[in-house]
Scaffold this motif. Structure first.
Motif, PDB file in Angstrom:
ATOM      1  N   LEU A 248      15.265  31.139  28.513  1.00  0.00           N
ATOM      2  CA  LEU A 248      14.660  32.283  29.191  1.00  0.00           C
ATOM      3  C   LEU A 248      15.167  33.601  28.608  1.00  0.00           C
ATOM      4  CD1 LEU A 248      14.758  31.085  32.924  1.00  0.00           C
ATOM      5  CD2 LEU A 248      12.766  31.199  31.403  1.00  0.00           C
TER       6      LEU A 248
ATOM      7  N   LEU B  34      13.308  34.636  25.715  1.00  0.00           N
ATOM      8  CA  LEU B  34      11.990  35.176  26.064  1.00  0.00           C
ATOM      9  C   LEU B  34      12.099  36.530  26.756  1.00  0.00           C
ATOM     10  CD1 LEU B  34      10.210  31.970  27.471  1.00  0.00           C
ATOM     11  CD2 LEU B  34       9.890  33.018  25.225  1.00  0.00           C
ATOM     12  N   GLY B  35      13.349  36.956  27.010  1.00  0.00           N
ATOM     13  CA  GLY B  35      13.560  38.224  27.693  1.00  0.00           C
ATOM     14  C   GLY B  35      13.346  38.139  29.183  1.00  0.00           C
ATOM     15  N   ILE B  36      13.452  36.922  29.726  1.00  0.00           N
ATOM     16  CA  ILE B  36      13.249  36.710  31.160  1.00  0.00           C
ATOM     17  C   ILE B  36      14.589  36.380  31.797  1.00  0.00           C
ATOM     18  CG2 ILE B  36      12.074  35.320  32.921  1.00  0.00           C
ATOM     19  CD1 ILE B  36       9.944  34.683  30.826  1.00  0.00           C
TER      20      ILE B  36
ATOM     21  N   SER C 129      16.476  32.832  37.070  1.00  0.00           N
ATOM     22  CA  SER C 129      16.403  32.968  38.527  1.00  0.00           C
ATOM     23  C   SER C 129      16.841  31.680  39.182  1.00  0.00           C
ATOM     24  CB  SER C 129      14.982  33.307  38.965  1.00  0.00           C
ATOM     25  OG  SER C 129      14.092  32.276  38.575  1.00  0.00           O
TER      26      SER C 129
ATOM     27  N   LEU D 107       7.097  29.130  29.492  1.00  0.00           N
ATOM     28  CA  LEU D 107       8.096  28.590  30.426  1.00  0.00           C
ATOM     29  C   LEU D 107       8.148  27.067  30.355  1.00  0.00           C
ATOM     30  CD1 LEU D 107       7.605  30.784  33.636  1.00  0.00           C
ATOM     31  CD2 LEU D 107       9.445  30.893  31.961  1.00  0.00           C
TER      32      LEU D 107
END
Length: 539
Positions: free
Chosen positions: A444, A447-449, A452, A468
């Motif tokens: 993640l 991907l720059g996410i 969470s 994802l």
């Protein structure tokens, strides 16, 4: 004349049965064993779907499997001890009844907590079926011939292992059935097994008062349970280096020490300490723990790998594990017949353990995009290794004890194999959860996410967006490779253990091995005496 009379009983088998009668009796017994195998394998490919629908996480996934294995582990010595004290036929029928009850209740479960509790009941019944199948077979058949029939047992285990995932996958993929039928499907087989056993199984009943070591069983179960709870929760609910870890580990050690003290003083201990004075039994136990880790711990996550990392349906996941299962089937059947013919077994244990070590090391390279043909070869190597070791470890132990200890000795091996499996599933499940979390966070981040918290719930990859989905598939694929690599050293321990076992050719009777030695010495002495007489006559 008197000498011949004295040794005659040791040459007789415990039960005088023809080959046809043995096969008839084994039909119900093997059907019961098939039910026990089915209880664990039928959910292997269905479990990702079950846990998702019940809104459980990786911890629940692990404990649905571990709870049944733990119940099997804890009750195996009890079943084995009872088999030495009372009617084996009644016991195996009781085990089938408990299994049926647990299966029906598991199918009615409304949450992961209820399902785990019902799996405990299933595990108690499965523990009886697993232990008693070995004990009853040893009662009917002499060690030298047992390899031949052990091949049938291995074949049934393989069929149950093949059929279970496929049946479970088809049930889950069939809308008008649903996953609850994964638990109901074994009930008809169990009922048929009860009827067949009632008609065909005729064994002598030992009539003496049963003295069950309930304190020993309770302490052993408590020690193992606390250890497994620690392994499952550490690194997730609390840090590995924490006061919770110290309390749980210390508690497990204290309970284990108390269990050893109770066992050494009990009149009828669950796990007789005297058995461990036998070098073969001690080394076989060490190897059984390691084989259990491989048999249950690593392989149980293959279904999860195929469904999450490769996006396959439960049915296809079952089909894709066929190379491993076919390897187990062929190896157990063929090697069983070879052992019966030659009476030699150690070389196959060594080769099997070596193949298991190599197979796990190769599976350690597993990734989401691993070529399936290459993966099939790796799985086949693991399957052949398991097929050459599982039943032959029990056979080696049974060859060293007399008829009065067959139940205890057989159940000791089964106990530690199940213990290894329970520890393996719990520990490797914890490793997988930790690795997947780290690999997902890394993916993640690329991907720059930001990562969470999803509560640890198992993902449904078919509902995720493309990028994802790729991250999740890669994380679970890499994590699966890591748990196989973690299992490889355990297989190496098994190889080292069996290398030090002293091979004793299989006996051709069910008598006490000490008596067999006396008989052999008497035969030699008689032959020497006859030679002296002949020499005197010549003079």
């Amino acid at each position: 004349m008197s000498q011949a009379t004295a040794t005659a009983p040791t040459r007789a088998t415990a039960v005088d049965m023809t080959h046809r009668q043995i096969l008839e009796a084994l039909s119900g017994l093997l059907l019961g064993l098939f039910v026990a195998i089915l209880s664990s394998t039928v959910i292997s490919n269905a479990l990702p779907r079950i846990i998702t629908e019940l809104h459980g996480g990786q911890s629940a996934y692990t404990w649905v499997v571990t709870s049944a294995l733990l119940a099997t582990t804890a009750t195996t010595p009890i079943w084995g001890k009872l088999a030495d004290l009372t009617s084996k036929k009644t016991l195996v029928q009781l085990a089938l009844g408990i299994y049926v009850l647990g299966s029906v209740l598991a199918g009615l479960a409304q949450g992961t907590g209820e399902l785990i509790a019902c799996r405990v009941l299933q595990g108690i019944g499965a523990g009886g079926l697993t232990a008693l199948a070995q004990v009853i077979m040893a009662t009917m058949i002499a060690p030298r011939e047992r390899g031949r029939y052990s091949g049938y047992l291995g074949a049934v285990m393989a069929v149950g292992t093949i059929g279970g995932p496929l049946i479970g996958g088809v049930i889950v993929d069939t809308a008008w059935l649903g996953w609850r039928w994964c638990f109901y499907v074994g009930v008809p087989f169990a009922i048929v097994a009860l009827i067949v056993l009632q008609k065909t199984l005729k064994l002598p009943v030992v009539k003496r008062k049963a003295q069950i070591d309930w304190w020993g069983a309770t302490l052993i179960t408590a020690a193992v349970s606390l250890l497994l709870i620690w392994v499952s929760l550490a690194g997730d609910q609390f840090a590995w280096a924490s006061w919770q870890t110290a309390a749980m580990v210390l508690g497990a050690l204290v309970l284990g020490a108390l269990a050893i003290r109770v066992e050494t003083r009990a009149a009828e201990p669950m796990i007789p300490p005297r058995l461990f004075r036998n070098r073969t039994i001690t080394l076989a136990v060490v190897a059984s723990i390691a084989v259990g880790v491989g048999m249950f711990g690593a392989s149980i996550f293959l279904g999860q790998y195929f469904q999450i990392s490769r996006g396959q349906s439960p049915t296809m996941s079952g089909l894709m594990t066929l190379p491993m299962i076919l390897g187990l089937l062929v190896a157990s059947t063929v090697i069983g017949r070879v052992i019966t013919k030659t009476g030699r077994w150690k070389r196959y244990l060594v080769i099997g353990s070596a193949l298991l070590t190599i197979g796990f090391a190769l599976m350690g390279t597993l990734r989401a995009d691993t070529n399936f043909m290459v993966l099939s070869v790796y799985m086949a190597v693991v399957g052949v290794g398991l097929g050459m070791t599982m039943q032959n470890l029990v056979l080696a132990v049974q060859n060293t004890v007399g008829p009065h200890e067959l139940g205890a000795a057989s159940s000791v091996v089964a106990f530690f194999r199940s213990l290894g499996g329970a520890i393996g599933v719990s520990a490797l499940g914890a490793v997988l959860a930790h690795r997947v979390k780290d690999y997902t966070a890394e993916g993640l981040a690329q991907l720059g996410i930001p990562a969470s918290s999803s509560g640890g719930a198992l993902p449904d990859v078919h509902t995720l967006p493309g990028p994802l989905r790729a991250v999740v598939e890669s994380a679970y694929g890499h994590g699966a490779g890591d748990i196989f690599l973690t299992a490889a050293p355990f297989a190496l321990i098994a190889l080292i253990a069996v290398a030090f076992i002293k091979e004793v050719p299989l006996r051709q009777h069910n008598g006490d091995p000490v008596s067999a030695e006396v008989e052999r010495e008497s035969t030699v002495a008689a032959g020497a005496g006859a030679a002296v007489v002949r020499t005197g006559e010549q003079r």
